[in-house]
Design an enzyme around this catalytic site. Sequence first.
Site, PDB file in Angstrom:
ATOM      1  N   ASP A 141       0.829  -1.241  -0.061  1.00  0.00           N
ATOM      2  CA  ASP A 141       0.151  -0.073  -0.155  1.00  0.00           C
ATOM      3  C   ASP A 141       0.916   1.124   0.093  1.00  0.00           C
ATOM      4  OD1 ASP A 141      -2.659   1.501   2.321  1.00  0.00           O
ATOM      5  OD2 ASP A 141      -2.462   1.538   0.123  1.00  0.00           O
ATOM      6  N   LYS A 144       2.945   2.911  -6.301  1.00  0.00           N
ATOM      7  CA  LYS A 144       2.575   1.995  -7.392  1.00  0.00           C
ATOM      8  C   LYS A 144       3.602   1.202  -8.144  1.00  0.00           C
ATOM      9  CE  LYS A 144       1.212   5.715 -10.652  1.00  0.00           C
ATOM     10  NZ  LYS A 144      -0.161   6.256 -11.378  1.00  0.00           N
ATOM     11  N   ASN A 170      -5.109  -0.452  -4.156  1.00  0.00           N
ATOM     12  CA  ASN A 170      -5.091   0.371  -5.418  1.00  0.00           C
ATOM     13  C   ASN A 170      -4.623  -0.062  -6.752  1.00  0.00           C
ATOM     14  OD1 ASN A 170      -3.568   2.028  -2.838  1.00  0.00           O
ATOM     15  ND2 ASN A 170      -5.243   2.625  -3.452  1.00  0.00           N
TER      16      ASN A 170
END
Length: 217
Positions: A141, A144, A170
Site C-alpha cells: 500500500d 504503485k 489500489n
Amino acid sequence: KGTTREQRALKYLKEHARQGDPDSVLETFDEFCRTQEWAMNAAEEKGDILDEIVRELQPTTCLELGTYCGYSAVRIARNLSPSARLITIEVNPDYAAVAREVVKLAGLQDKIEVINLDSADVIRELKTKYDVTKLDLVFLDHWKYLYIRDIKLIEEEKLLKKGSVVFADNVIIPGAPGYLEYIRGSKNYKSTFYSVHFEYMDDMKDGVEKSVYIGDE
Ligand SMILES: O=c1[nH]cnc2c(O)cc(-c3ccc(F)cc3)c(Cl)c12
Ligand SMILES: [Mg+2]
C-alpha cells in the site's frame, strides 16, 4: 494553516477516540475522513477484506509497505494473536511520526513496529536485522511503481512460504502498472481480485488483489 492534513487528523483522533481502543481509533478516523477531510486510508470496505484475511490466516509475522497514518496497521494489529507482530514501513518522516502516535493511541505499540526507511532497504535486512524468518502476510500500500520491485525482492529473500498472503491496495486507482500482470502470470501465486469502492468515495471504484503464495519455499 501551519498544520498538515495528517496532523489535523491526529488531533481529531486524540480529541475524539478512546485511548487504548483500536476500534474507536478506526471508527473515529473514518468519521474524520467522511466529515472533515479525505485521507488515503484503506477505509471500511477494503478494511473489511483485510479483517477477513487476518482472521482466517491468523498470521504471526506481517509486513506492511506504506504506513501513512497507521490506519491499516491498527486494522491488522487489532486482530493479531498475542505473540504476532506487524512491521510497517513508511518512507515519509512526517507520516511515520503521525503513524507512531496513532499506533500509541490505539494501544498497539507492542505489536506494531513503524520503520521510517525505504522499503527495499528494510526488506533486504528483515532476516538479519529484524529477526524475521518468514512473512505470513504482506500488505502492499505504498507507491504503485514499487509494488513489483518489492514483491520481487521479497521473493529473492525467500521470505514467503506456502500459504503466505500478499494483499495489494489500489490496483485500479492509482493502479499498479506491471504488478497485476506479474502476480497473475506467476505460477507461484493464486490471485483473487475484489472490486471495491475507493476509500470514502461511494461513487468511485477501486480494486484490491489477494494473492496466496503456492510456490517453492
Ligand atoms: O500513494 C498511495 N499509496 C497508497 N495508497 C494510496 C491510495 O489508497 C490512494 C491514493 C490516491 C489515488 C487517487 C487520488 F486522487 C488520491 C490518492 C494514493 Cl496516491 C495512494
Ligand atoms: Mg492505498
